[in-house]
Design an enzyme around this catalytic site. Structure first.
Site, PDB file in Angstrom:
ATOM      1  N   PHE A 522       0.810  -1.207   0.000  1.00  0.00           N
ATOM      2  CA  PHE A 522       0.000   0.000   0.000  1.00  0.00           C
ATOM      3  C   PHE A 522       0.844   1.258   0.000  1.00  0.00           C
ATOM      4  O   PHE A 522       0.351   2.340  -0.209  1.00  0.00           O
ATOM      5  CB  PHE A 522      -0.914   0.039   1.218  1.00  0.00           C
ATOM      6  N   LYS A 539       2.045   7.256   6.437  1.00  0.00           N
ATOM      7  CA  LYS A 539       1.983   6.250   5.375  1.00  0.00           C
ATOM      8  C   LYS A 539       1.769   6.980   4.064  1.00  0.00           C
ATOM      9  O   LYS A 539       0.771   7.668   3.870  1.00  0.00           O
ATOM     10  CB  LYS A 539       0.837   5.293   5.652  1.00  0.00           C
ATOM     11  N   ASP A 636      -5.576  -7.996   5.095  1.00  0.00           N
ATOM     12  CA  ASP A 636      -4.123  -8.155   5.063  1.00  0.00           C
ATOM     13  C   ASP A 636      -3.567  -8.247   6.474  1.00  0.00           C
ATOM     14  O   ASP A 636      -2.589  -7.599   6.824  1.00  0.00           O
ATOM     15  CB  ASP A 636      -3.480  -6.997   4.300  1.00  0.00           C
TER      16      ASP A 636
END
Ligand SMILES: *[C@@H]1O[C@H](CO)[C@@H](O)[C@H](O)[C@H]1NC(C)=O
Ligand SMILES: *[C@@H]1O[C@H](CO)[C@@H](O)[C@H](O)[C@H]1NC(C)=O
Ligand SMILES: *[C@@H]1O[C@H](CO)[C@@H](O)[C@H](O)[C@H]1NC(C)=O
Ligand SMILES: *[C@@H]1O[C@H](CO)[C@@H](O)[C@H](O)[C@H]1NC(C)=O
Ligand SMILES: *[C@@H]1O[C@H](CO)[C@@H](O)[C@H](O)[C@H]1NC(C)=O
Ligand SMILES: *[C@@H]1O[C@H](CO)[C@@H](O)[C@H](O)[C@H]1NC(C)=O
Ligand SMILES: *[C@@H]1O[C@H](CO)[C@@H](O)[C@H](O)[C@H]1NC(C)=O
Ligand SMILES: *[C@@H]1O[C@H](CO)[C@@H](O)[C@H](O)[C@H]1NC(C)=O
Ligand SMILES: *[C@@H]1O[C@H](CO)[C@@H](O)[C@H](O)[C@H]1NC(C)=O
Length: 829
Positions: A522, A539, A636
């Site tokens: 990601f 992130k 995930d």
């Protein structure tokens, strides 16, 4: 008050003049000697003498940023002929030039102009441009000479990179020879107007990198170089000139494009806080950016191994060379062209091929473009010139298509000429044409099918971590599962703090490698420190999300509302051009995987802590599945996605990501498979069918890993070829499940809890999703003494056929050579 303003400004100007000694000008009577400088009127740039690098004592005249502590010349005058001592003088000569002279009055360097004026002055402008003009003529058209016309290795804002079509004069960047020697080195960076303009990097005469043709928004192969909060980019094209330039959005930000002596071309940004330059973006980022790596009609995919494949309907020209990874000869059509009966096949997600052999028309439509290309037998492909507003203009290639690469999200479509029989065999659509995914997708899809029968895995050497597998399935029908939750969320206000991109750049030292704390499919995770000192994890999402900004914000807002002690807290987000970023609370103890799989650190987690972690993860997951308003399937879950707080309490991270990335789906079937091999349930990995029970499967794997301290994917046993799940199941059946337990737990383990955990783990990984317990049942089973149902066969790879599978072995045969994979399959549409 306003009356005083001009006077006030005059005072400031006067003051600046005083401070800077000589102001921003040199004239025939005012020159500067080594040691003296002139400064642009707003104080941004300074011109004077300097010695480059650390060791050189040579003196050069250059321009640098006044406010920056590290002297960074953006322009050098006498880059070919240095002064060897400090006797240099920079003068304006009455005849109309600027000259650098040494003590013997010989000219080291001078400007060259055909014009002359009455009263020449040289001035350093606020833009960093050093210009020679008449004292009374401020019109840029009449400048006798300007440094912006002779760039060295740095492109600063408003400089032109390109060609004057009338005179043929070209402005381009050339690297320094070394950090100590500003003489022109091997590398040059051009905006090449041949065919259709594209940015290219040359080493000597050879092109070594192309950013690709301009597509209205950016260079086709440089997805990140789009207008953002720091810079805005543009290509200017008219009868007189073609050039590329950029502007600074916020003038107080210092940023420049530099070609380093080793050929690295990068956009640098000065970070005041750390007093250092950071590389914001590199031109050629990876192996696939190597010019022509895969030859004609070959395509490079950085996620595949080998990197090069022939485009679909093409085959290697020389199969033997190709097999040896010598791709230079490229590919040829399986069926040769027959000019009259040809058609086109669309290939999507590509960086457009070299346009030096192209032709374009800005007003033609795509249909006209196609017809035009069809009429000319040497036309090999076409596409829209400009991708904005649904696409416009016509770009055609008259020769082999070279230097194609696959770009995960920002790639473009190209229509490549193909013989009618190939188009027919592909199954014709109404137009007799068909779009296909790039050839590289097929082996991957094939491998996924292999997965299902208990074999295989594709390996990719560059990734070291366990990355989520992100695949997109072609057979998804698209309309059957609209997401109700996201509709509902569209009407809610945005509550999550929106952070400014610059704030995050500052917080993370521009996402410096030193601050990188993780990486996954990601995106990458960086540690950052916000202004107030708060530590955060940022992130930076990879560009695999197809969501629009509005949709993304809504999604993130929903995720932010999920609050649970076993979930990592989302603090904010940032949207910047095509970039999306999420800001989380930072957890010092990092993730579970660095403890349980590590010889030394595993001793830090005794059994009570591990049992607490198992229970915590279970509660967090149950909250996602059942208690939260959104009903999130994580998709995930794995050891590296479980973070630990200071008390070693688990916090699940990356939840909800699959929603944002998967688009519209609530269950059942999905276009995109997101997960990590080793944790993915069979029905999900193979068929793309997911449900809360797929998460339960991953949880089961995680429990067995926590108990055993071994990775499912890396598990090797000398006696058999079972994976961790199969091995555990066998031990369990034989009543020997305690043999599984990590020896480090010998002293602290509670036998009944351990046995129960293993049993629950096995229940969670059963082949049939219906047989797996829900998370609430899991929690009940873990905490109560009741009798557990017997576990059936686990899913996935309980038995492996040795021999057949050597090459693609899951983990038993060649554990060290198989690294975890990130796969992206693009869909065909
Ligand atoms: C100059 O020296 C400093 C400190 O020794 C070093 O960090 C830097 O990389 C050097 N710069 C160049 C251009 O060599
Ligand atoms: C300085 O260098 C020049 C040549 O660049 C030379 O002619 C001159 O003699 C030198 N002066 C001193 C003081 O070394
Ligand atoms: C230096 O040279 C220029 C011409 O090159 C000449 O006009 C000037 O008088 C010389 N100055 C001195 C001090 O020799
Ligand atoms: C000056 O310009 C002329 C023509 O524009 C060119 O031929 C000559 O090489 C130039 N000289 C220098 C020193 O750049
Ligand atoms: C980028 O910004 C420049 C300058 O503001 C503007 O001219 C240009 O149209 C913008 N490009 C896009 C694609 O929006
Ligand atoms: C420009 O950037 C500076 C420093 O990064 C910041 O303090 C200032 O607020 C910014 N100005 C605008 C208009 O965004
Ligand atoms: C090329 O196509 C035309 C029309 O489809 C056909 O008549 C002709 O035989 C073809 N020629 C070759 C060499 O295939
Ligand atoms: C571009 O195409 C249009 C429409 O076909 C045509 O009118 C125009 O002349 C073309 N321009 C050039 C430069 O070929
Ligand atoms: C095909 O187009 C190219 C470029 O416009 C041109 O040079 C060539 O002559 C054309 N060939 C034919 C057969 O029309």
């Amino acid at each position: 008050m306003e009356k005083f303003l001009p006077f006030f400004l005059l005072c400031i100007l006067f003051f600046l003049r005083k401070v800077n000694g000589q102001g921003d000008m040199i004239t025939t009577t005012k020159f500067i000697k080594d040691g003296e400088t002139i400064v642009s009127s707003d104080g941004t740039f300074e011109l004077g003498f300097f010695s480059p690098g650390n060791t050189s004592t040579n003196r050069y005249v250059g321009i640098w940023y006044k406010k920056i502590s590290v002297i960074t010349p953006v322009w050098v005058a006498n880059r070919l002929v240095p002064l060897t001592n400090k006797t240099g003088v920079l003068k304006v000569i009455q005849s109309g030039s600027v000259a650098l002279r040494d003590v013997t009055n010989s000219t080291i360097w001078s400007t060259n102009s055909s014009k002359s004026v009455q009263n020449p002055v040289a001035q350093l402008l606020d833009t960093g441009n050093f210009v020679l003009r008449d004292a009374n003529d401020l019109n840029p058209e009449n400048f006798l000479w300007q440094s912006f016309d002779y760039p060295t290795d740095t492109l600063i804002a408003n400089m032109k990179l390109g060609r004057d079509l009338v005179t043929g004069f070209e402005r381009y960047l050339s690297s320094w020879k070394s950090s100590d020697d500003p003489a022109p080195g091997d590398y040059t960076y051009h905006c090449d107007p041949t065919g259709y303009p594209q940015d290219v990097m040359r080493k000597g005469a050879d092109v070594i990198y192309r950013a690709g043709p301009w597509n209205g928004l950016r260079w086709s192969g440089a997805p990140n170089m789009v207008n953002n909060s720091i810079t805005s980019f543009g290509l200017v094209m008219n009868n007189k000139e073609i050039y590329y330039k950029y502007e600074l959005v916020n003038k107080s930000v210092v940023s420049a494009l530099v070609v380093k002596p080793n050929g690295n071309t990068m956009r640098l940004i000065w970070i005041t806080k750390t007093q250092g330059w950071v590389n914001y973006h590199s031109a050629d980022a990876d192996d696939c950016d190597t010019y022509k790596l895969c030859g004609a009609y070959g395509t490079c995919n950085i996620l595949s191994d080998p990197l090069c494949h022939c485009l679909d309907k093409f085959e290697p020209k020389h199969q033997d060379d190709w097999n040896r990874a010598d791709w230079t000869s490229g590919c040829v059509r399986k069926t040769p062209l027959n000019c009259t009966g040809d058609g086109f096949i669309m290939y999507s997600g590509v960086k457009l091929p070299d346009t030096r052999t192209s032709w374009f028309n800005e007003t033609m439509s795509l249909d006209e473009c196609r017809a035009f290309c069809l009429r000319n037998c040497s036309c090999m492909g076409y596409t829209n010139l400009d991708i904005r507003n649904g696409g416009s203009g016509c770009l055609i290639w008259i020769d082999e298509l070279i230097d194609i690469r696959q770009l995960s999200q920002s790639g473009q479509n190209i229509y490549i000429r193909m013989s009618a029989s190939e188009i027919g065999s592909a199954g014709s659509s109404s137009k007799g044409e068909k779009s296909v995914i790039l050839a590289v997708a097929l082996p991957l899809l094939f491998a996924l099918i292999l997965l299902g029968v208990g074999v295989g895995l594709i390996l990719y050497k560059r990734r070291r971590r366990e990355d989520p597998v992100v695949t997109t399935r072609g057979r998804y029908s698209g309309h059957n599962n609209k997401n109700d939750n996201s509709n509902q969320s569209h009407h809610e206000d945005f509550e999550l703090p929106l952070l400014d991109f610059l704030t995050l750049i500052n917080a993370t030292d521009n996402f410096s490698i030193a601050n990188k704390i993780g990486e996954g499919g990601f995106g990458q995770v960086y540690k950052g420190v916000l202004e107030g000192g708060q530590e955060v994890a940022v992130k930076r999402l990879s560009e695999t999300s197809k969501q629009g900004i509005h949709e993304f914000k809504n999604e993130v807002n929903c995720i932010a509302k999920l609050q649970h002690r076993n979930l990592v807290k989302l603090l904010g987000c940032c949207v910047q051009g095509e970039e999306k970023m999420l800001v989380y609370e930072y957890l010092r103890n990092k993730s579970l995987d660095i403890y349980i799989f590590d010889e030394e650190r595993s001793t830090l987690l005794d059994w009570p802590k591990r049992f607490n972690i198992i229970n915590g993860i279970a509660r967090g997951l149950m909250y996602l599945h059942q208690d939260s308003r959104l009903r999130i399937i994580h998709r995930d879950l794995k050891a590296s996605n479980v973070l630990l707080d200071t008390d070693m309490n688990p916090k699940i991270s990356d939840f909800g990501m699959a929603r944002s990335f998967g688009g519209d789906e609530t269950g059942a079937n999905t276009r995109r498979v997101v997960g990590t091999y080793g944790y993915m349930s069979p029905e999900y990995a193979v068929d793309g069918i997911f449900s809360v029970k797929s998460d339960v499967f991953s949880f089961g794997v995680l429990v067995l890993e926590i108990v055993s301290g071994k990775k499912n994917r890396r598990f090797v046993h000398p006696d058999h070829h079972l994976n961790l799940l199969g091995h555990t199941y066998m031990l369990h059946k034989e009543g020997r499940s305690l043999e599984l337990v990590d020896p480090k737990l010998a002293d602290t383990c509670n036998i009944s809890e351990v046995q129960r955990s293993i049993h629950v783990g096995l229940l969670c990984v059963q082949q049939n999703p219906e047989d797996r317990p829900s998370m609430s049942t899991v929690i009940m089973m873990l905490t109560n003494e009741g009798i557990l149902p017997s576990a059936k066969h686990p899913g996935f790879f309980t038995e492996r056929k040795i021999g057949e599978v050597d090459q693609f072995s899951w983990s038993t045969q060649t554990p060290s050579s198989i690294n975890e994979v990130t796969i992206t399959l693009l869909d065909a549409r």
